[in-house]
Write an enzyme that holds these catalytic residues in place. Structure first.
Site, short mmCIF file in Angstrom:
data_model
loop_
_atom_site.label_atom_id
_atom_site.label_comp_id
_atom_site.label_asym_id
_atom_site.label_seq_id
_atom_site.Cartn_x
_atom_site.Cartn_y
_atom_site.Cartn_z
N CYS A 78 74.09 38.93 47.14
CA CYS A 78 75.02 39.83 46.64
C CYS A 78 75.49 39.74 45.32
CB CYS A 78 76.15 40.27 47.55
SG CYS A 78 76.68 41.93 47.60
N HIS A 169 74.22 39.90 52.47
CA HIS A 169 74.78 38.83 52.92
C HIS A 169 74.30 37.98 54.23
CE1 HIS A 169 78.50 39.18 50.46
NE2 HIS A 169 78.18 40.58 50.45
N GLU A 171 74.95 35.08 55.15
CA GLU A 171 76.00 34.21 55.71
C GLU A 171 76.88 34.99 56.84
OE1 GLU A 171 76.07 35.70 52.92
OE2 GLU A 171 78.06 35.97 52.37
N1 GLN Z 1 79.83 45.01 44.09
C1 GLN Z 1 80.14 43.44 43.85
C2 GLN Z 1 79.66 43.29 42.46
O1 GLN Z 1 79.10 43.98 41.85
C3 GLN Z 1 79.10 42.80 44.87
C4 GLN Z 1 79.52 42.90 46.09
C5 GLN Z 1 79.37 41.70 47.09
O2 GLN Z 1 78.92 40.62 46.68
N2 GLN Z 1 79.56 41.70 48.37
O3 GLN Z 1 79.91 42.22 41.89
#
Ligand code: GLN
Length: 196
Positions: A78, A169, A171
């Site tokens: 992410c 994610h 995890e």
């Molecule tokens: N929206 C977040 C970003 O741009 C990422 C979101 C996440 O890691 N769950 O950094």
């Protein structure tokens, strides 16, 4: 095999638990010196701009670039995938710039801020439970990169050499197959034979 999880912000404990379930020793990394004896690194989700600021503050930017360039595998999930990318849509700058991918932040509309879907991921699973939270997507995988998974035509997992990126994610479920895949990458780069 010792894997670090960058512990500046985000889902650190969850990654540590999954890495250990997948068979590694996992430790939180709060100081640059702690990178030294690691075989691989996970950069967790959170907020990419916040993690980036903390990375600059504690001297991680250059240290993690060197870590990757020394062919030690890095898995970004992410926000971690955004940090790895060398292009961010609508921005002139990037963070680590280690992986030849272009990402778009917060790519799944507002009504879909958070959701879970079952996805096929090449080399990992045909039915991986992927949890998306204000997730980015990967607009482009360039160079010798490989697309591992797509959701609604959008690339959500990719690999390029020692780098692995997931928009979701892995995890946050009980399924550690994606972490296992990463550990196999680490073994590969340590020159150990990976068992099928
Ligand atoms: N929206 C977040 C970003 O741009 C990422 C979101 C996440 O890691 N769950 O950094």
């Amino acid at each position: 095999m010792k894997i670090g999880v960058l512990a500046l912000q985000g889902a650190v404990a969850e990654h540590i638990r999954m890495l250990e379930e997948a068979g590694a020793t996992a430790v939180p990394v709060k100081k640059v010196e702690e990178l030294e004896d690691l075989d691989g690194l996970v950069i967790p989700g959170g907020e990419s701009t916040t993690i980036s600021k903390l990375m600059h503050k504690y001297g991680f930017m250059e240290a993690i670039r060197q870590f990757g360039q020394a062919k030690k595998p890095i898995f970004g999930t992410c926000a971690g995938a955004i940090l790895l990318a060398n292009r961010i849509n609508g921005q002139d700058d990037f963070h680590l710039g280690l992986m030849d991918i272009k990402v778009e932040r917060n790519a799944f509309g507002r009504q879909k801020e958070s959701f879970e879907v079952s996805l096929p991921i090449a080399g990992v699973a045909s039915d991986f439970p992927a949890v998306f939270i204000r997730a980015p997507y990967i607009m482009e995988v360039a160079g010798n990169g490989e697309i591992l998974s797509k959701y609604e035509e959008k690339i959500v997992a990719a690999r390029q050499g020692q780098y692995l990126a997931a928009a979701f994610h892995p995890e946050l479920t009980e399924d550690f197959r994606m972490h296992k895949y990463f550990l196999d990458m680490v073994k590969e780069y340590r020159g150990e034979k990976v068992q099928a």
